[in-house]
Design an enzyme around this catalytic site. Structure first.
Site, PDB file in Angstrom:
ATOM      1  CG  ASP A   1      -1.772   1.138   1.416  1.00 30.74           C
ATOM      2  OD1 ASP A   1      -2.436   1.405   0.453  1.00 30.74           O
ATOM      3  OD2 ASP A   1      -1.510   1.963   2.473  1.00 30.74           O
TER       4      ASP A   1
ATOM      5  CG  ASP B   1      -1.762   7.652   0.574  1.00 28.56           C
ATOM      6  OD1 ASP B   1      -0.901   8.715   0.303  1.00 28.56           O
ATOM      7  OD2 ASP B   1      -2.661   7.570  -0.279  1.00 28.56           O
TER       8      ASP B   1
ATOM      9  CG  ASP C   1      -1.798   2.345   6.466  1.00 28.02           C
ATOM     10  OD1 ASP C   1      -2.005   3.257   7.170  1.00 28.02           O
ATOM     11  OD2 ASP C   1      -2.047   2.104   5.297  1.00 28.02           O
TER      12      ASP C   1
END
Length: 209
Positions: A8, A10, A164
């Site tokens: 991922d 961001d 996250d």
């Protein structure tokens, strides 16, 4: 054959989640609405922008203008230029993980590229960048990770997802991939088989490099 690492962006590679939500705080302030950036980070990490805006519109009983997203993107871009940094320890992790790497993000491609360039991470991924806006699939739909795996030439069982956000973790698990939850906020995770960790420096040992 090596594993393929699907990151991922961001909040996983670049410390951008807070800045993105500061952008929302500034935009909603124009409507006389005060939001909290920290709360937004916890609540909407990894979400499709249109979906979270729809929820906020409903909650605050407003209708956002047609230019809202464009103005929001401009604010976030400026915040990135001035304040964006890589996630602590992520460069050492990328150096140590042996195998092809890709970015799989719910953000638009120009935002992915800007973030990676600003943080000095572009060299680790090359053209292996997959945006929900181009694929037409948003997390938690596992299709975004399955698409990336296919394009990278790897079966799902040879892919490792690092994300996250709960929606991204769900997508990775449902794609049949070993999934590592960069769990900075020590949240509960009900997806079976997920490996949770709080410091990026822990990742190489966890994946067995």
């Amino acid at each position: 054959m090596s594993n393929c690492f699907l990151f991922d962006n961001d909040g996983t590679l670049v410390d951008s989640e807070y800045l993105c939500n500061v952008g929302l705080v500034l935009m909603f302030r124009r409507h006389g609405i005060e939001l909290g950036a920290d709360e937004l980070v916890i609540r909407f990490r990894g979400w499709k922008l249109a979906s979270l805006l729809s929820i906020l519109e409903e909650e605050h009983e407003i209708k956002l203008s047609a230019n809202f997203v464009k103005d929001y993107r401009k604010i976030v871009s400026e915040l990135f230029d001035n304040e964006l940094k890589p996630v602590e320890g992520v460069i050492d992790v990328l150096e140590s993980l042996k195998g092809p790497k890709a970015v799989v993000s719910s953000g638009p491609m120009h935002k992915i590229k800007q973030a990676l360039d600003l943080c000095g991470l572009s060299k680790y991924f090359g053209d292996n960048l997959f945006s929900s806006y181009e694929v037409g699939i948003w997390k938690p739909d596992p299709g975004i990770y399955l698409h990336a795996a296919k394009e990278m030439g790897y079966s799902p069982d040879r892919c490792i997802v690092i994300d996250d956000g709960p929606v991204g973790v769900k997508a990775g698990c449902e794609a049949g991939m070993k999934t590592y939850f960069f769990n900075r906020f020590n949240e509960e995770c009900d997806s079976a088989g997920v490996v949770s960790f709080r410091r990026m420096a822990e990742l190489p040992e966890l994946v067995g490099t």
